[in-house]
Write an enzyme that holds these catalytic residues in place. Structure first.
Site, short mmCIF file in Angstrom:
data_model
loop_
_atom_site.label_atom_id
_atom_site.label_comp_id
_atom_site.label_asym_id
_atom_site.label_seq_id
_atom_site.Cartn_x
_atom_site.Cartn_y
_atom_site.Cartn_z
N SER A 227 0.82 -1.21 0.00
CA SER A 227 0.00 0.00 0.00
C SER A 227 0.85 1.26 0.00
O SER A 227 0.33 2.36 0.11
CB SER A 227 -0.92 0.00 1.23
N ASN B 82 -1.85 -2.16 13.20
CA ASN B 82 -3.30 -1.91 13.17
C ASN B 82 -3.68 -0.63 13.90
O ASN B 82 -4.50 0.15 13.42
CB ASN B 82 -4.05 -3.11 13.74
N SER C 78 -12.06 26.90 -27.58
CA SER C 78 -12.27 25.69 -28.37
C SER C 78 -11.16 25.58 -29.40
O SER C 78 -10.68 26.59 -29.91
CB SER C 78 -13.63 25.78 -29.06
N LYS D 82 -15.52 30.65 -29.12
CA LYS D 82 -16.01 30.00 -27.90
C LYS D 82 -15.24 30.40 -26.64
O LYS D 82 -14.04 30.64 -26.66
CB LYS D 82 -15.91 28.48 -28.06
N GLU E 205 -17.68 23.08 -15.19
CA GLU E 205 -18.08 21.75 -15.68
C GLU E 205 -17.27 20.65 -14.99
O GLU E 205 -17.81 19.60 -14.63
CB GLU E 205 -17.90 21.67 -17.19
N GLN F 191 -7.33 -1.71 4.19
CA GLN F 191 -6.27 -0.98 3.51
C GLN F 191 -6.84 -0.16 2.34
O GLN F 191 -6.24 0.82 1.91
CB GLN F 191 -5.21 -1.96 3.00
N1 ARG Z 1 -1.00 -1.18 5.16
C1 ARG Z 1 -1.99 -1.53 6.12
C2 ARG Z 1 -3.23 -0.67 5.93
O1 ARG Z 1 -3.15 0.29 5.29
C3 ARG Z 1 -1.45 -1.32 7.51
C4 ARG Z 1 -2.03 -2.22 8.54
C5 ARG Z 1 -1.64 -3.60 8.24
N2 ARG Z 1 -1.92 -4.51 9.30
C6 ARG Z 1 -1.86 -5.82 9.14
N3 ARG Z 1 -2.09 -6.55 10.13
N4 ARG Z 1 -1.61 -6.36 7.97
O2 ARG Z 1 -4.28 -1.01 6.42
#
Ligand code: ARG
Length: 465
Positions: free
Chosen positions: A26, A113, A280, A286, A293, A325
């Site tokens: 991520s 977490n 345009s 134009k 928009e 995530q």
């Molecule tokens: N990259 C994870 C997220 O954005 C971080 C938490 C990941 N925790 C785990 N137990 N895999 O949610």
């Protein structure tokens, strides 16, 4: 080739599949949280030092390392690696490179977490504050424009058919009222965003004697979140933010729609400045309202992010699931979209050039004073329903003659109702029609002036939070 050692690699016998690694990572998105991640780590390290889990020396080493990483982030010196999955593990790896084995102590009494929820809440709190100021700028620009354009009469519409005349300033203040609610909604979302999950651990809390109140206060959160399971599972704050953001976009989109209509040749009510419009490639004459928009168009992606996150969350068992995530990309996109749209709209409003004559002519044209003639009769005692009928027939006469109501001779009026006297002509004038609407919240100039003064007072007394 053996891959870099994974922080969680102990129990694994084979390397992660390359596609899985890319799919799972991520960091492309969450590296936007790098500063918040480092701030959270600092608060956590200091607290671990204060409660005696880390020695003073260890704490100092970690803080020095984290400070160095903050400079690296600010200077763009960190190369975030997909192989290290996310911003948290990238920064922890960099920290350990800088400070050695003590870097590995930072994650005591913490999990990714609670870490990711902390970073995200901290980041979003800050972004909401930026957005509140931008919404306020739009409100101020609209109140300024309402004051600068006082006296311009325009048609008010229902069904996009001319209905009753209103002051342009009244219409601009109606836009401002939408933003007033948006500001309040963002403030409300902020209350449930600015709370600390840090120290909830993976889900159940921790065996270490941590002080969650200390870290919450150090990070500027209002309080730690009470239930550790809820702290790592809750994404309501992000959903609430996206809902508030969707309404901001809906309002911007409705305003844009009106500006687009009003600047079209059929209306001719407003000109947008050249610098906010485009040409345009084929038609030399134009001048297109592209910004309005695009604001209208970008509303779709913010609604999409709201639906996306609601759907991600709907079936998730407690506590953390990797599905979560997916929470950041839509929120970050919504923040960037709102920041751009609110800034562009606030910049444009002071430069809108309203065309008084066209607005007035349109307001005068379509029997927009017919209700006032009915009110005139009702005020003289005729039941409104009968008055409505009398005026309907007079409007039909006037349409046949091709003239406005106020051009009908007094005989015609009196043939329709003996209650009509020659003061009717004054009552039908556009200014009178507007200025007699003095009921609370009505469009009379006196009301609108008072509303402008009241708004200005609010802006002074209540700065955006
Ligand atoms: N990259 C994870 C997220 O954005 C971080 C938490 C990941 N925790 C785990 N137990 N895999 O949610």
């Amino acid at each position: 080739m053996k891959q870099p050692k994974r922080m969680w690699g102990g129990r694994f016998q084979e390397d992660t599949d390359a596609l899985v690694e890319a799919f799972n990572a991520s960091v492309d998105v969450d590296q936007q949280l790098a500063m918040e991640d480092l701030e959270g780590s600092m608060a956590h390290a200091r607290m671990l030092g204060n409660v005696g889990v880390l020695t003073a020396e260890e704490t100092d080493q970690l803080i020095a390392g984290l400070e160095g990483l903050m400079d690296d982030v600010k200077e763009g010196r960190i190369d975030f690696l997909v192989s290290l999955e996310d911003v948290h593990m990238n920064l922890e790896a960099r920290l350990t490179e800088r400070v050695g084995a003590v870097g590995g102590k930072l994650h005591t009494a913490r999990s990714r977490n609670d870490q990711v929820a902390t970073d995200f809440r901290l980041w979003l709190t800050r972004q909401i504050r930026v957005l509140q100021r931008l919404v306020r700028q739009n409100r101020e620009a609209l109140v300024e424009a309402a004051e600068a354009n006082l006296g311009i009469v325009m048609p008010g519409y229902t069904h996009l058919q001319v209905a009753q005349p209103v002051l342009l300033s009244h219409h601009l203040l109606a836009w401002e009222a939408m933003f007033e609610r948006d500001e309040a909604r963002l403030a409300d979302a902020l209350k449930r965003t600015n709370l600390s999950p840090l120290g909830a651990g993976a889900l159940a809390g921790t065996t270490f004697p941590i002080d969650r109140h200390e870290t919450a206060a150090a990070l500027g959160f209002d309080a730690p979140i009470g239930n550790s399971l809820d702290a790592v599972s809750d994404r309501d704050f992000a959903v609430e933010f996206l809902a508030a953001a969707s309404l901001v976009m809906m309002h911007l989109s409705r305003m844009s729609e009106e500006l687009i209509l009003w600047s079209s040749q059929g209306f001719g009510f407003v000109s947008q400045p050249d610098r906010h419009t485009t040409g345009s490639s084929i038609m030399p004459q134009k001048k297109n309202p592209d910004v309005s928009e695009l604001i209208r168009g970008k509303t779709g992606r913010v609604y999409g992010s709201l639906m996306g996150l609601l759907t991600v969350m709907k079936g998730l068992p407690l506590a953390y699931n990797k599905d979560m995530q997916e929470d950041k990309e839509g929120v970050m996109d919504a923040v960037a979209t709102l920041r751009a749209c609110l800034t562009l709209q606030a910049n444009m409003v002071p430069d809108l050039e309203f065309h008084e004559d066209a607005m007035r002519a349109a307001a005068a044209e379509a029997y927009s004073n017919a209700t006032d003639l009915a009110d005139y009769l009702a005020a003289k005692g005729l039941p409104f329903r009968e008055a409505h009928d009398v005026v309907g027939r007079l409007v039909a006469d006037a349409i046949r003659e091709g003239v406005p109501l106020e051009a009908l001779p007094l005989d015609t009026f009196q043939a329709a109702s003996a209650l009509i006297e020659d003061d009717v002509y004054d009552a039908l004038k556009l200014e009178a029609v507007v200025d007699r609407r003095t009921s609370f919240g009505g469009t009379a100039t006196s009301n609108v002036k008072a509303a402008i003064a009241e708004r200005r007072k609010t802006f002074e007394e209540q700065p955006p939070q």
